[in-house]
Design a protein around this motif. Sequence first.
Motif, PDB file in Angstrom:
ATOM      1  N   SER A  72       0.598  -1.144  -0.086  1.00  0.00           N
ATOM      2  CA  SER A  72       0.047   0.152   0.104  1.00  0.00           C
ATOM      3  C   SER A  72       0.781   1.184  -0.145  1.00  0.00           C
ATOM      4  CB  SER A  72      -1.053   0.094   1.234  1.00  0.00           C
ATOM      5  OG  SER A  72      -2.060  -0.810   1.293  1.00  0.00           O
ATOM      6  N   ALA A 132       2.673   1.579  -3.337  1.00  0.00           N
ATOM      7  CA  ALA A 132       1.808   1.939  -4.516  1.00  0.00           C
ATOM      8  C   ALA A 132       1.227   3.416  -4.408  1.00  0.00           C
ATOM      9  CB  ALA A 132       0.735   0.967  -4.177  1.00  0.00           C
ATOM     10  N   THR A 166       4.518   6.004  -4.539  1.00  0.00           N
ATOM     11  CA  THR A 166       5.215   6.312  -6.235  1.00  0.00           C
ATOM     12  C   THR A 166       4.191   6.552  -7.070  1.00  0.00           C
ATOM     13  OG1 THR A 166       4.593   3.997  -6.886  1.00  0.00           O
ATOM     14  CG2 THR A 166       6.833   4.474  -5.566  1.00  0.00           C
ATOM     15  N   ASN A 167       2.931   7.137  -6.484  1.00  0.00           N
ATOM     16  CA  ASN A 167       1.863   7.314  -7.293  1.00  0.00           C
ATOM     17  C   ASN A 167       1.928   9.006  -8.041  1.00  0.00           C
ATOM     18  OD1 ASN A 167      -0.642   7.138  -8.875  1.00  0.00           O
ATOM     19  ND2 ASN A 167      -1.902   6.895  -6.721  1.00  0.00           N
ATOM     20  N   GLU A 176       1.275  11.142 -11.760  1.00  0.00           N
ATOM     21  CA  GLU A 176       0.623  11.037 -13.478  1.00  0.00           C
ATOM     22  C   GLU A 176       0.831  12.247 -14.018  1.00  0.00           C
ATOM     23  OE1 GLU A 176      -3.068   9.337 -14.110  1.00  0.00           O
ATOM     24  OE2 GLU A 176      -2.669   9.174 -16.164  1.00  0.00           O
ATOM     25  N   ASP A 191      -4.767   6.234 -14.168  1.00  0.00           N
ATOM     26  CA  ASP A 191      -3.617   5.592 -13.520  1.00  0.00           C
ATOM     27  C   ASP A 191      -3.507   6.035 -12.185  1.00  0.00           C
ATOM     28  OD1 ASP A 191      -3.418   4.432 -16.123  1.00  0.00           O
ATOM     29  OD2 ASP A 191      -1.393   5.118 -16.485  1.00  0.00           O
ATOM     30  N   GLN A 226      -6.375   4.415 -10.332  1.00  0.00           N
ATOM     31  CA  GLN A 226      -6.415   3.013 -10.014  1.00  0.00           C
ATOM     32  C   GLN A 226      -5.476   2.829  -9.120  1.00  0.00           C
ATOM     33  OE1 GLN A 226      -6.118   1.424 -14.060  1.00  0.00           O
ATOM     34  NE2 GLN A 226      -8.284   1.119 -14.257  1.00  0.00           N
ATOM     35  N   ARG A 227      -4.202   3.464  -9.213  1.00  0.00           N
ATOM     36  CA  ARG A 227      -3.310   3.129  -8.270  1.00  0.00           C
ATOM     37  C   ARG A 227      -3.633   3.431  -6.721  1.00  0.00           C
ATOM     38  NH1 ARG A 227       2.477   3.039  -8.099  1.00  0.00           N
ATOM     39  NH2 ARG A 227       2.947   3.584 -10.273  1.00  0.00           N
ATOM     40  N   SER A 228      -4.429   4.637  -6.697  1.00  0.00           N
ATOM     41  CA  SER A 228      -4.676   5.095  -5.141  1.00  0.00           C
ATOM     42  C   SER A 228      -5.769   3.854  -4.888  1.00  0.00           C
ATOM     43  CB  SER A 228      -5.709   6.449  -5.573  1.00  0.00           C
ATOM     44  OG  SER A 228      -4.950   7.161  -5.996  1.00  0.00           O
ATOM     45  N   GLY A 281      -6.305   0.948  -5.868  1.00  0.00           N
ATOM     46  CA  GLY A 281      -5.622  -0.331  -5.415  1.00  0.00           C
ATOM     47  C   GLY A 281      -4.803  -0.286  -3.944  1.00  0.00           C
ATOM     48  N   SER A 282      -4.117   0.694  -3.745  1.00  0.00           N
ATOM     49  CA  SER A 282      -3.368   0.712  -2.529  1.00  0.00           C
ATOM     50  C   SER A 282      -4.507   0.719  -1.311  1.00  0.00           C
ATOM     51  CB  SER A 282      -2.547   1.783  -2.482  1.00  0.00           C
ATOM     52  OG  SER A 282      -3.198   3.120  -2.441  1.00  0.00           O
TER      53      SER A 282
END
Lengths: 193, 193
Positions: free
Chosen positions: B43, B46, B49-50, B52, B160, B163-165, B167-168
């Motif tokens: 978490s 992810a 390093t998020n 964009e 992106d 989605q990354r947020s 997911g974490s």
Amino acid sequence: MKGGSIEIGEVSKNASPGRGVAKGLSIMDFVLRILAAAATLGSALAMGTNDETLPFATQFIRFSAEFDDLPSFVFFVLANSVVCGYLVLSLVLSVFHIVRSSAVKSRIFLIALDTLRVNAVKVMLGLVIAAASAATSIVYIAHGGNVGANWFAICQQYNDFCQRSSGSLIGSYIAAALLIILIILSVVAVSRN
Amino acid sequence: MKGGSIEIGEVSKNASPGRGVAKGLSIMDFVLRILAAAATLGSALAMGTNDETLPFATQFIRFSAEFDDLPSFVFFVLANSVVCGYLVLSLVLSVFHIVRSSAVKSRIFLIALDTLRVNAVKVMLGLVIAAASAATSIVYIAHGGNVGANWFAICQQYNDFCQRSSGSLIGSYIAAALLIILIILSVVAVSRN
């Protein structure tokens, strides 16, 4: 440890200083629960009655902000209500606690009850903190906006709405602090047994 | 209760079934801690390093979203890192726990240590839940926007990033569930002593 304390408890039943401290702790517990219940009730009411309609409108849109537009605020109201409800119900047990010193029947039962109460308060603390942090992140954006996401600070328009939201956060954080003191007190009370 | 269990412990030292269960619990504790550490590490990484940057720009503005634009996300990364750090450090104690059965010196000391460990996990659980709920309220707005406040759903642009947020968040909620199981296991282990 606990086995030993049964005998100690039996022996000190007639020693008044120990019982005085226990009664003092019980009364502090009672007062803290009332204060925390008041704080969460205040938070829930302040947030739950929070809506503002701006005094201007276009033909199709009325500008209004209500707490239930934002799920985090709904969670905040629900969590504070649940915690307040628990605290009010637990006052009954606290009264029992204060008067119990003269009517100790089963010490094991009381220890089990105390342990349960401490754990219930810990769960309630978790709930208050989760609700407060969810609402705080929204209030923070409402105040400052977010440049990257192009979210505007809405507090310039919805001034009352924002002030009420921020105020109700304070009540919730005060309740969290009171619950932490309550947990520390309970640990002291349990370890004295 | 506890006084009685000391004798029982002494007596059952050579009875293998009880020790087998204790060892099983210790190993499950160890595995759960590794899984929870991995979930919080995932978490934190992810989210941390998020960022964009959109492939278009005006003369003055580059459109980019980074996790540290949003204080709730920064809190999320910090909280998950702290919990992960604690879990990794606590693995040392877990190993000690698994091998201790052959080297029980002071049972009172071990009980005190276990109690401390359970409480540390409870604090960590509170931290993870607070961070996850703060980040969730932001992610929710990023996905759906908010009509009243005129905050747009940014997920259409920053796909992106969103989605990354999201997911974490899942990693963090899995870690919370694992920590709850860990607490239940610890309570079982302590009550067996």
